[in-house]
Design a protein around this motif. Structure first.
Motif, PDB file in Angstrom:
ATOM      1  N   TYR A   1       0.844  -1.189   0.000  1.00  0.00           N
ATOM      2  CA  TYR A   1       0.000   0.000   0.000  1.00  0.00           C
ATOM      3  C   TYR A   1       0.885   1.247   0.000  1.00  0.00           C
ATOM      4  O   TYR A   1       2.012   1.239   0.474  1.00  0.00           O
ATOM      5  N   ASP A   2       0.369   2.321  -0.554  1.00  0.00           N
ATOM      6  CA  ASP A   2       1.051   3.609  -0.556  1.00  0.00           C
ATOM      7  C   ASP A   2      -0.063   4.622  -0.788  1.00  0.00           C
ATOM      8  O   ASP A   2      -1.208   4.223  -1.011  1.00  0.00           O
ATOM      9  N   ASP A   3       0.223   5.937  -0.742  1.00  0.00           N
ATOM     10  CA  ASP A   3      -0.889   6.876  -0.886  1.00  0.00           C
ATOM     11  C   ASP A   3      -0.431   8.200  -1.488  1.00  0.00           C
ATOM     12  O   ASP A   3       0.736   8.559  -1.391  1.00  0.00           O
ATOM     13  N   SER A   4      -1.392   8.906  -2.090  1.00  0.00           N
ATOM     14  CA  SER A   4      -1.150  10.292  -2.489  1.00  0.00           C
ATOM     15  C   SER A   4      -1.305  11.139  -1.235  1.00  0.00           C
ATOM     16  O   SER A   4      -2.208  10.889  -0.428  1.00  0.00           O
ATOM     17  N   ASP A   5      -0.436  12.146  -1.097  1.00  0.00           N
ATOM     18  CA  ASP A   5      -0.472  12.982   0.108  1.00  0.00           C
ATOM     19  C   ASP A   5      -1.605  13.991   0.088  1.00  0.00           C
ATOM     20  O   ASP A   5      -2.252  14.259   1.094  1.00  0.00           O
ATOM     21  N   LYS A   6      -1.888  14.562  -1.103  1.00  0.00           N
ATOM     22  CA  LYS A   6      -2.777  15.729  -1.159  1.00  0.00           C
ATOM     23  C   LYS A   6      -3.287  15.858  -2.582  1.00  0.00           C
ATOM     24  O   LYS A   6      -2.528  15.630  -3.522  1.00  0.00           O
ATOM     25  N   ARG A   7      -4.554  16.247  -2.734  1.00  0.00           N
ATOM     26  CA  ARG A   7      -5.120  16.349  -4.081  1.00  0.00           C
ATOM     27  C   ARG A   7      -6.013  17.561  -4.232  1.00  0.00           C
ATOM     28  O   ARG A   7      -7.197  17.507  -3.904  1.00  0.00           O
ATOM     29  N   ILE A   8      -5.445  18.645  -4.741  1.00  0.00           N
ATOM     30  CA  ILE A   8      -6.245  19.843  -5.017  1.00  0.00           C
ATOM     31  C   ILE A   8      -6.382  19.976  -6.528  1.00  0.00           C
ATOM     32  O   ILE A   8      -5.386  20.161  -7.228  1.00  0.00           O
ATOM     33  N   PRO A   9      -7.613  19.873  -7.047  1.00  0.00           N
ATOM     34  CA  PRO A   9      -7.786  20.002  -8.497  1.00  0.00           C
ATOM     35  C   PRO A   9      -7.692  21.456  -8.939  1.00  0.00           C
ATOM     36  O   PRO A   9      -8.278  22.336  -8.315  1.00  0.00           O
ATOM     37  N   ASP A  10      -6.952  21.708 -10.004  1.00  0.00           N
ATOM     38  CA  ASP A  10      -7.035  23.013 -10.657  1.00  0.00           C
ATOM     39  C   ASP A  10      -8.336  23.026 -11.465  1.00  0.00           C
ATOM     40  O   ASP A  10      -8.655  22.047 -12.136  1.00  0.00           O
ATOM     41  N   MET A  11      -9.085  24.124 -11.395  1.00  0.00           N
ATOM     42  CA  MET A  11     -10.416  24.160 -12.017  1.00  0.00           C
ATOM     43  C   MET A  11     -10.452  25.042 -13.262  1.00  0.00           C
ATOM     44  O   MET A  11     -11.519  25.297 -13.815  1.00  0.00           O
ATOM     45  N   THR A  12      -9.281  25.515 -13.698  1.00  0.00           N
ATOM     46  CA  THR A  12      -9.259  26.502 -14.792  1.00  0.00           C
ATOM     47  C   THR A  12      -9.904  25.955 -16.069  1.00  0.00           C
ATOM     48  O   THR A  12     -10.724  26.635 -16.701  1.00  0.00           O
ATOM     49  N   ILE A  13      -9.540  24.731 -16.453  1.00  0.00           N
ATOM     50  CA  ILE A  13      -9.983  24.238 -17.759  1.00  0.00           C
ATOM     51  C   ILE A  13     -11.496  23.979 -17.773  1.00  0.00           C
ATOM     52  O   ILE A  13     -12.212  24.405 -18.681  1.00  0.00           O
ATOM     53  N   ILE A  14     -11.999  23.310 -16.746  1.00  0.00           N
ATOM     54  CA  ILE A  14     -13.438  23.004 -16.751  1.00  0.00           C
ATOM     55  C   ILE A  14     -14.271  24.279 -16.619  1.00  0.00           C
ATOM     56  O   ILE A  14     -15.356  24.412 -17.187  1.00  0.00           O
ATOM     57  N   ASN A  15     -13.692  25.241 -15.906  1.00  0.00           N
ATOM     58  CA  ASN A  15     -14.363  26.525 -15.763  1.00  0.00           C
ATOM     59  C   ASN A  15     -14.465  27.255 -17.089  1.00  0.00           C
ATOM     60  O   ASN A  15     -15.528  27.760 -17.465  1.00  0.00           O
ATOM     61  N   LYS A  16     -13.372  27.287 -17.806  1.00  0.00           N
ATOM     62  CA  LYS A  16     -13.310  28.014 -19.074  1.00  0.00           C
ATOM     63  C   LYS A  16     -14.164  27.296 -20.130  1.00  0.00           C
ATOM     64  O   LYS A  16     -14.949  27.932 -20.840  1.00  0.00           O
ATOM     65  N   GLN A  17     -14.041  25.965 -20.222  1.00  0.00           N
ATOM     66  CA  GLN A  17     -14.732  25.241 -21.289  1.00  0.00           C
ATOM     67  C   GLN A  17     -16.223  25.075 -21.013  1.00  0.00           C
ATOM     68  O   GLN A  17     -17.038  25.145 -21.920  1.00  0.00           O
ATOM     69  N   LEU A  18     -16.566  24.796 -19.761  1.00  0.00           N
ATOM     70  CA  LEU A  18     -17.956  24.419 -19.459  1.00  0.00           C
ATOM     71  C   LEU A  18     -18.632  25.323 -18.425  1.00  0.00           C
ATOM     72  O   LEU A  18     -19.806  25.142 -18.110  1.00  0.00           O
ATOM     73  N   GLY A  19     -17.897  26.278 -17.896  1.00  0.00           N
ATOM     74  CA  GLY A  19     -18.473  27.191 -16.902  1.00  0.00           C
ATOM     75  C   GLY A  19     -18.951  26.485 -15.653  1.00  0.00           C
ATOM     76  O   GLY A  19     -19.819  26.980 -14.928  1.00  0.00           O
TER      77      GLY A  19
END
Ligand code: NAD
Length: 389
Positions: free
Chosen positions: A335-353
């Protein structure tokens, strides 16, 4: 009803009804997407899955007002020649089918890799050969660990967004070594993303790739021993719900220090409908779909769920509501893990509002109210049977 009004896309053009082949329609995300499409659009769904418990209310049998709008096709995409015919019959294929529970990644790595890569290959191939649009579900796990996680613990650069914010077209994919079999899932998803991208580049496949960041809500996974195997280990929301329903302490793996952002399933589904109905804006893109404002550590999630469940159920929390377990105890070796996950929202915001709306507290209230109503009595019965035998 809303379905009768002439629907418009984001550019003001009318949306023609589509036939959608939805693979994995009987799962958590699929069930919410089917409900939304039936309630608010005119699209037709060919629902493909090996089981249909979560969409039974829509397909077994379809209620009269949905006649001709949705049909269930029980098939395993590993080995069923009907798949190509269904993809050909549809305008758009949405592939949700996958093994996607972390407890499987290091204990069933072969099934995980086959399910997430090999079994998805024919879907991509049939879409490409028949010039059909594909919306494929990948995962935020393709980012792996943040760049910042390799810095010393108190290094000031760890606080700089460029060291942790995850951007679709810029961030690298950083996985652990092969012996950490946890990464089998992320790696298989990464390779199918690369294959789809290459089909787009070389053969003109019209595709959209979705990277969900911890979508949660009602109907996620199962409660062990009630509507799933008693030894099964579902994802964290259902694990903690199960502990709360049984009045057991919530098990925190490796101190619960991992940070996650949780988005309400109904917010996320709105993003998927925008992708379905705005192909010109969605094709060729990879989209993060998450809620950067809903970040907590898993320990904080456990605390919030404990408090919210106490309100919902009227039962006081335990004196010791949480206990620590090691990842090797809980998940086994590798087992192992990702420490932190913050999505950047620029693309979905621009393309789909699109923007997520629901704060974590509210979505936990809705979800735990559902869990309590749906499962409390069944859990009680199961526990008294187990103690009698
Ligand atoms: P889920 O397990 O509830 O749904 C997957 C569905 O696919 C199940 O109903 C399963 O029976 C079906 N399926 C699997 N293999 C199949 C096969 N060979 N033939 C036919 N049907 C098959 O999971 P979900 O949360 O709804 O996730 C859907 C997709 O989104 C997955 O690809 C997953 O990797 C991705 N995803 C989800 C999240 C999340 O937050 N829920 C996060 C990251 C990625």
């Amino acid at each position: 009803p809303a379905a009768a009004a002439a629907p418009l896309d984001l550019d003001g053009n009318s949306v023609a009804p589509l036939t959608i082949c939805m693979i994995g329609a009987g799962g958590f995300i699929g069930s919410h997407l089917c409900e939304k499409l039936m309630a608010e659009t005119r699209h037709v769904v060919l629902a493909v899955d090996v089981y249909c418990d979560k969409i039974r209310h829509l397909v077994d049998p379809a209620p009269p007002h949905l006649a001709g709008r949705i049909s269930f096709h029980r098939l395993n995409i590993k080995n069923d020649s009907r798949l190509e015919g269904l993809i050909k019959m549809a305008d758009l294929t949405i592939n949700l089918a996958a093994i996607c529970t972390p407890a499987d990644y290091n204990t069933r790595p072969l099934d995980t890799i086959y399910s997430n890569f090999i079994d998805a290959l024919p879907v991509v191939k049939y879409c490409s050969e028949n010039s059909k649009r594909l919306i494929h579900f990948s995962t935020c796990e393709v980012y792996g660990k943040t760049i910042g996680s390799f810095l010393p613990k108190d290094h000031p650069l760890r606080k700089e967004p460029e060291f942790y914010v995850l951007k679709e077209d810029e961030s690298p994919c950083i996985f652990g070594p092969i012996v950490k079999q946890r990464w089998s899932y992320a790696c298989a998803k990464q390779l199918i993303e690369r294959l789809i991208f290459a089909e787009g580049a070389e053969n003109g496949l019209e595709f959209t790739i979705v990277r969900p960041f911890n979508w949660i809500g009602p109907r996620m996974d199962f409660i062990p021993g009630v509507d799933g195997p008693s030894e099964g280990v579902p994802r964290v929301l259902a694990c903690f719900s199960n502990n709360l329903l049984r009045r057991e302490p919530l098990k925190l793996v490796d101190g619960g220090q991992s940070q996650r952002t949780f988005v309400y399933i109904k917010d996320a589904i709105e993003a998927v409908v925008l992708m379905i109905e705005n192909p010109a804006r969605a094709n060729g893109h990879i989209f993060n779909v998450g809620n950067p404002d809903n970040e907590v550590t898993v320990r904080e999630l456990a605390q919030m769920m404990t408090e919210v469940y106490a309100n919902v159920s009227g039962e006081a929390p335990l004196d010791e509501p949480m206990i620590d377990v090691s990842s090797s105890q809980f998940y086994g070796e590798g087992y192992d893990d990702s420490d932190k996950r913050i999505p950047d929202m620029t693309i979905i915001n621009k393309q789909l509002g699109w923007n997520p709306k629901t704060p974590l507290k509210d979505l936990l209230e809705t979800t735990l109210t559902y869990q309590h109503k749906t499962y409390k009595e069944a859990v009680k019965r199961q526990m008294s049977q187990a103690s009698a035998t």
